[in-house]
Design a protein around this motif. Structure first.
Motif, PDB file in Angstrom:
ATOM      1  N   ARG A   5       1.036  -1.141  -0.017  1.00  0.00           N
ATOM      2  CA  ARG A   5       0.044  -0.042   0.067  1.00  0.00           C
ATOM      3  C   ARG A   5       0.980   1.259   0.147  1.00  0.00           C
ATOM      4  O   ARG A   5       1.851   1.251   0.645  1.00  0.00           O
ATOM      5  N   PHE A   6       0.286   2.177  -0.660  1.00  0.00           N
ATOM      6  CA  PHE A   6       0.807   3.681  -0.514  1.00  0.00           C
ATOM      7  C   PHE A   6       1.166   4.092   0.918  1.00  0.00           C
ATOM      8  O   PHE A   6       0.250   3.779   1.898  1.00  0.00           O
ATOM      9  N   ALA A   7       2.179   5.080   1.362  1.00  0.00           N
ATOM     10  CA  ALA A   7       2.187   5.594   2.496  1.00  0.00           C
ATOM     11  C   ALA A   7       1.142   6.375   2.539  1.00  0.00           C
ATOM     12  O   ALA A   7       0.259   6.943   1.608  1.00  0.00           O
ATOM     13  N   PRO A   8       0.720   6.919   3.724  1.00  0.00           N
ATOM     14  CA  PRO A   8      -0.553   7.522   3.889  1.00  0.00           C
ATOM     15  C   PRO A   8      -0.664   8.812   3.357  1.00  0.00           C
ATOM     16  O   PRO A   8      -1.901   9.253   2.781  1.00  0.00           O
ATOM     17  N   PRO A  10       0.901  10.075   0.332  1.00  0.00           N
ATOM     18  CA  PRO A  10       0.142   9.670  -1.134  1.00  0.00           C
ATOM     19  C   PRO A  10      -0.825   9.108  -1.172  1.00  0.00           C
ATOM     20  O   PRO A  10      -1.980   9.126  -2.396  1.00  0.00           O
ATOM     21  N   ASP A  11      -1.236   8.238  -0.258  1.00  0.00           N
ATOM     22  CA  ASP A  11      -2.374   7.256  -0.362  1.00  0.00           C
ATOM     23  C   ASP A  11      -3.685   8.298  -0.509  1.00  0.00           C
ATOM     24  O   ASP A  11      -4.832   8.130  -0.883  1.00  0.00           O
ATOM     25  N   LEU A  13      -3.703  11.282  -1.612  1.00  0.00           N
ATOM     26  CA  LEU A  13      -3.816  12.291  -2.854  1.00  0.00           C
ATOM     27  C   LEU A  13      -4.586  11.678  -3.979  1.00  0.00           C
ATOM     28  O   LEU A  13      -4.950  10.442  -4.328  1.00  0.00           O
TER      29      LEU A  13
END
Lengths: 372, 372
Positions: A5-8, A10-11, A13
């Protein structure tokens, strides 16, 4: 299988982009534009010496560019009357703005810009979790005093001011910037985006010490030097700030062909003078085309002209659609009341001929029922 | 006056750079290198068709590049046998790595790499606040099983594996990577940096579904295609991951000249085949030069050769200094025991002639008292 999963940050965005490129529009409409006047590119092109330098550098493209950008940095320092320690070179102002935001902004930090100013700056601020505060334009100008007041109110760490301004082509004076600078809150950095400065009157170029730690200025080879596709620009300011870029920039990021081209372009002051004259002539002609159609062209210190279409944003959008159908690529400001305008880049006469020919019909169509 | 300060994370970063460029060394030594064999550049150069395409694009440099990289992305998809949604294009692998780290790593997240592997990856991890864990090489190879074990131990979100490897030129096999992939901890992403893959034997190219969300692969036009200075590379993987780049990338960042060059280079498979043959010949020749001097060249699946100088890092460093004094630019691994080697890039015969001529003296000098 658990998916990575993306980091919080970028998640959180959106998958939006700051701009759709003209090529994407061409693919959608099924044909190339006959006149490319929407991206504030400089259709008068790069200096022939820069073209020759880039063509020559193409054969040497197997070598990485110099990560220090040494020769260009020294040439820019001489050009600006500063030392090389005051200058950093990057992959266009877009990349420099991204790196500056990364250097200065932690999530939740406040940033102030004008509502309707450069979307790519906002993209970077959002991308690094900054909180954007937008100040209205005043009479189609960015409003330095209001920017500073807002910066003080929200405790901003960055204020963005484009001078001359995109998308309106307007400018503020040295005197206004000096006053604003004195109202800049402590610890806040003013970004002066001077992408169009070579087209501006002298009064729009502020006299600020390059060692003033409160200001960083950005300029580019994309506009007056006609090298948007080469991706090269620079920032200058106090050395302690400029050195910060070395902590995070992509050191081998500037391409070797652009380095060679920029060096040659900077040395060809004759071509720059000719471009300035060509752009001034094209601005006048765009003003005349506007007047011929009963419209008003706003004063411009850039290589584009905002033409007031006399109605609202929906009307201007319809004008753009009709122009696009006729093979003319132009753009418009995104925010009311500036979105009563369309924004047309300066270009050679054959391009402006096509615009002049298409505009009356486009205005007529825009006055009829909305089609999209 | 309170000076604007960096955000806490960049404020904590050192002012180091991942690499010193050869130009900086040239400026220090007061003259150009006669043989540029230190940066794993490809001295056989770009395809003549790519050079022609770049030279032609130079005159069109007034236009921004297509922010979608549409034509190149479609050509790459066809080349790879995937869909365009599986591919993103960026300003070289350096920029792609930076964006990937930014996408995946929040401060304090764990990242695993090999001790002595690509420093620019580490630079990005540090730059975004990740915690780096380094696994030793085993017998001059990156050790996929140990990387996975460390990733499980520290709860890593990213594992970096270059295959073929820089700086040793070694490779691991499809079978080893498959085994490792099955040991990848849940939620962790494997980066396969395949910058040198075009030089590698088929067994080094893993058969992994492009839709496998656990892996992203990166390739470049800098090495086999001879276009390091053009700054263009690509990543491919599952569309949900690939789309993430659109959230943060510099959309107009890839230069138009590189786009044109890469498209032409990709189409010229004849030139690529010739480059592969040239590189294979140069590798053999570097092996022979090493043997002539009583040294061993390590097997290489890249366009460079690690030559074991038979002593420690201090000795190898003295060899490099002596080579530099003789006008030969080479580099070496940064970590023991690999730093017993020097790393020499493949190049045309005239460049290797100079290396062959300089090496005996350099070894002799290195065997005497250390000079620096």
């Amino acid at each position: 299988m658990e998916t990575p999963r993306f980091a919080p940050l970028p998640d959180s965005l959106p998958e939006t982009v700051p701009f759709t490129g003209p090529e994407a529009i061409e693919r959608r409409r099924g044909g190339a534009f006959a006149a490319r006047l929407g991206a504030n590119e400089n259709g008068f092109g790069p200096s022939p010496r820069a073209i020759a330098a880039m063509a020559e550098a193409a054969a040497e493209a197997w070598k990485y560019g110099d990560p220090d950008n040494h020769d260009l940095k020294f040439a820019l320092a001489a050009h600006l009357g500063v030392t090389p320690d005051h200058v950093t070179v990057g992959e266009g102002i877009d990349a420099l703005l991204g790196n500056l935001v990364r250097l200065m902004i932690a999530p939740g930090d406040a940033v102030v810009t004008s509502n309707g100013a450069y979307p790519t700056f906002n993209y970077h601020v959002n991308g690094f979790g900054g909180d954007l505060y937008r100040v209205p334009y005043r009479d189609d100008h960015e409003d330095p005093a209001a920017l500073m007041a807002e910066a003080a109110r929200v405790g901003a760490r960055l204020v963005y001011l484009a001078n001359p301004d995109n998308p309106m082509g307007s400018w503020v004076t040295d005197a206004e910037i000096q006053v604003a600078l004195n109202a800049l809150p402590p610890g806040c950095l003013l970004i002066l985006d001077e992408a169009y400065v070579e087209f501006a009157p002298p009064e729009a170029v502020p006299r600020i010490s390059v060692d003033d730690p409160r200001v960083i200025r950005m300029r580019t080879f994309s506009k007056a030097y006609g090298m948007a596709g080469a991706r090269i620009g620079y920032a200058f300011g106090a050395p302690a700030l400029i050195r910060g870029f070395d902590r995070i920039r992509n050191h081998f990021g500037v391409n070797r062909i652009a380095q060679a081209g920029a060096l040659a372009a900077l040395a060809d002051s004759g071509w720059l003078a000719q471009t300035r004259a060509n752009v001034a002539r094209a601005r006048n002609r765009l003003g005349a085309i506007a007047a011929d159609n009963g419209l008003t062209a706003l004063p411009s210190a850039t290589n584009f002209v905002a033409i007031d279409c006399g109605h609202d944003g929906d009307f201007a959008r319809r004008v753009l659609v009709a122009l696009s159908d006729a093979g003319i690529f132009a753009r418009m400001p995104g925010v009311a009341p500036m979105d009563r305008c369309i924004r047309v880049s300066c270009g050679p006469d054959d391009q402006l001929d096509l615009f002049a020919k298409a505009l009356p019909d486009a205005l007529r169509q825009a006055g009829q029922t909305p089609r999209r």
